[in-house]
Design a protein around this motif. Structure first.
Motif, PDB file in Angstrom:
ATOM      1  N   PHE A  44       6.348  -9.134  10.476  1.00 32.22           N
ATOM      2  CA  PHE A  44       7.330  -9.313   9.494  1.00 32.22           C
ATOM      3  C   PHE A  44       7.305  -9.433   7.991  1.00 32.22           C
ATOM      4  CE2 PHE A  44      11.262 -11.503   7.762  1.00 32.22           C
ATOM      5  CZ  PHE A  44      12.378 -10.005   7.909  1.00 32.22           C
ATOM      6  N   VAL A  45       7.571  -8.245   7.411  1.00 32.86           N
ATOM      7  CA  VAL A  45       7.556  -9.010   6.238  1.00 32.86           C
ATOM      8  C   VAL A  45       8.536  -8.412   5.528  1.00 32.86           C
ATOM      9  CG1 VAL A  45       6.540  -7.706   3.754  1.00 32.86           C
ATOM     10  CG2 VAL A  45       4.891  -7.355   6.379  1.00 32.86           C
ATOM     11  N   SER A  46       8.883  -9.378   4.507  1.00 34.74           N
ATOM     12  CA  SER A  46      10.255  -9.159   3.668  1.00 34.74           C
ATOM     13  C   SER A  46       9.651  -8.700   2.147  1.00 34.74           C
ATOM     14  CB  SER A  46      11.250 -10.346   3.357  1.00 34.74           C
ATOM     15  OG  SER A  46      11.953 -11.389   2.626  1.00 34.74           O
ATOM     16  N   LYS A  49      13.221  -5.287  -2.049  1.00 34.68           N
ATOM     17  CA  LYS A  49      14.268  -3.669  -1.761  1.00 34.68           C
ATOM     18  C   LYS A  49      14.027  -3.241  -0.299  1.00 34.68           C
ATOM     19  CE  LYS A  49      12.820  -2.204  -6.447  1.00 34.68           C
ATOM     20  NZ  LYS A  49      12.494  -0.472  -7.067  1.00 34.68           N
ATOM     21  N   SER A  50      13.089  -4.204   1.092  1.00 38.62           N
ATOM     22  CA  SER A  50      13.271  -3.904   2.399  1.00 38.62           C
ATOM     23  C   SER A  50      12.750  -5.189   3.273  1.00 38.62           C
ATOM     24  CB  SER A  50      12.866  -2.319   2.363  1.00 38.62           C
ATOM     25  OG  SER A  50      11.554  -2.907   2.037  1.00 38.62           O
ATOM     26  N   LYS A  51      13.260  -4.683   4.527  1.00 42.46           N
ATOM     27  CA  LYS A  51      12.398  -4.923   5.609  1.00 42.46           C
ATOM     28  C   LYS A  51      11.549  -4.502   6.254  1.00 42.46           C
ATOM     29  CE  LYS A  51      14.710  -9.138   4.053  1.00 42.46           C
ATOM     30  NZ  LYS A  51      15.602  -8.409   3.118  1.00 42.46           N
ATOM     31  N   VAL A  52      10.433  -5.127   6.625  1.00 42.25           N
ATOM     32  CA  VAL A  52       9.603  -3.484   7.459  1.00 42.25           C
ATOM     33  C   VAL A  52       9.066  -4.720   8.204  1.00 42.25           C
ATOM     34  CG1 VAL A  52       7.671  -2.843   7.463  1.00 42.25           C
ATOM     35  CG2 VAL A  52       9.012  -2.565   5.438  1.00 42.25           C
ATOM     36  N   LYS A  76       6.704   1.203  13.663  1.00 47.68           N
ATOM     37  CA  LYS A  76       6.689   0.926  12.581  1.00 47.68           C
ATOM     38  C   LYS A  76       8.848   0.629  12.266  1.00 47.68           C
ATOM     39  CE  LYS A  76       6.297   0.752   7.748  1.00 47.68           C
ATOM     40  NZ  LYS A  76       4.934   1.407   6.342  1.00 47.68           N
ATOM     41  N   ALA A  77       9.059  -0.531  11.431  1.00 47.23           N
ATOM     42  CA  ALA A  77      10.638  -0.278  11.918  1.00 47.23           C
ATOM     43  C   ALA A  77      11.233  -0.705   9.954  1.00 47.23           C
ATOM     44  CB  ALA A  77      11.221  -1.046  12.218  1.00 47.23           C
ATOM     45  N   ILE A 243       4.939 -12.614   7.776  1.00 47.35           N
ATOM     46  CA  ILE A 243       4.811 -13.554   9.100  1.00 47.35           C
ATOM     47  C   ILE A 243       4.402 -12.878  10.086  1.00 47.35           C
ATOM     48  CG2 ILE A 243       6.062 -15.227  11.125  1.00 47.35           C
ATOM     49  CD1 ILE A 243       8.196 -15.694   9.047  1.00 47.35           C
ATOM     50  N   LEU A 244       3.252 -13.727  11.109  1.00 49.03           N
ATOM     51  CA  LEU A 244       2.474 -12.877  11.914  1.00 49.03           C
ATOM     52  C   LEU A 244       2.370 -13.592  12.930  1.00 49.03           C
ATOM     53  CD1 LEU A 244      -0.882 -10.224  12.315  1.00 49.03           C
ATOM     54  CD2 LEU A 244      -0.789 -12.450  13.265  1.00 49.03           C
ATOM     55  N   PHE A 245       2.442 -13.099  14.226  1.00 50.75           N
ATOM     56  CA  PHE A 245       2.260 -13.657  15.443  1.00 50.75           C
ATOM     57  C   PHE A 245       1.942 -12.619  15.952  1.00 50.75           C
ATOM     58  CE2 PHE A 245       7.128 -12.371  15.254  1.00 50.75           C
ATOM     59  CZ  PHE A 245       7.303 -11.833  15.984  1.00 50.75           C
ATOM     60  N   GLY A 246       0.598 -12.149  17.297  1.00 46.54           N
ATOM     61  CA  GLY A 246       0.357 -11.905  18.167  1.00 46.54           C
ATOM     62  C   GLY A 246      -0.091 -12.234  19.004  1.00 46.54           C
TER      63      GLY A 246
END
Length: 252
Positions: A44-46, A49-52, A76-77, A243-246
């Protein structure tokens, strides 16, 4: 800093290998002869101008003891602040790793790999990926002992547009918290940094990523990290944090 480590533990699976691979940096350790596996993580990237949200599926396979190939399929979203959300496939990436140099000692190893990556403009929407081909070539260098792992990546990315690409450089330090045992049961802490310098527009970004990794057995691990930008020169849509989780699973 307390908030960062709280988020790391929040995304760490609970429950009840040795030094594990770095989280956001390539590893010089191959899977073994005829080894194959799968890695997937949610990121999740904040941004301002957007969230990804990105969910890649990575499938590596060793075709020879010193040669590994693989594919990365990124879902991707994108959630723009001033437009509708977009979901779909981003640019597919093929990669190859080739062991160039190795020195093994007692409970330690030093290795150098050559890496080649090729991404293709397969994105289903313009917001999900660039309409260009990207070719990355570089080196993966690592020294791993029972007490720590030190990894670095350096490489250059070419594009099919203007011929001017970017320089990538990464560094990772991993420290195991538990003593060596078999079957593997390990908890590792990582501090990683990533840098990217785009030559023509002069964009330059550097980030730090503290992370944690849990290895409950020989075939599986879980990991999480928080990425914090410390330099974003001329960024068009600066990143606040990610934040990364995997998880990773080894088939054989």
């Amino acid at each position: 800093m307390r908030f960062i480590f709280f988020m790391l533990f929040l995304f760490l699976p609970t429950g009840v290998f040795a030094q594990g691979p770095p989280i956001t940096v390539d590893t010089p350790i191959m899977l073994g002869l005829s080894g194959s596996g799968v890695r997937t993580f949610g990121k999740f990237v904040s941004k301002e101008k957007s969230k990804v949200y990105i969910q890649p599926i990575v499938l590596p396979y060793n075709i020879l003891p010193k040669v590994q190939v693989g594919v990365q399929l990124p879902l991707k979203a994108v959630f723009p602040d001033d437009n509708e959300a977009v979901f779909g496939l981003s640019n597919v990436l093929l990669f190859g790793k080739f062991e160039l140099f190795k020195i093994d000692g007692k409970a330690e190893t030093f290795r150098v790999l050559g890496v080649l990556k090729q991404s293709f403009p397969t994105a289903t929407h313009v917001a999900l990926g660039e309409d260009i081909f990207r070719t990355y070539t570089g080196l993966v260098i690592g020294r791993v002992t029972s007490r720590l792992g030190l990894y670095s990546n350096v490489g250059y990315t070419f594009t099919n547009k203007n011929g001017v690409g970017s320089i990538r450089y990464d560094l990772s330090l991993g420290v195991p918290l538990l003593s060596q045992q078999y079957p593997p049961h390990q908890l590792n802490l990582f501090l990683e940094s990533s840098g990217d310098y785009n030559i023509e527009p002069g964009r330059h970004s550097i980030s730090l990523s503290p992370g944690i990794q849990y290895i409950p057995g020989r075939r599986i691990l879980f990991e999480s990290s928080v990425q914090i930008p410390i330099l974003q020169k001329r960024a068009l849509n600066p990143t606040r944090f990610s934040i990364l989780f995997g998880t990773r699973f080894l088939f054989n």
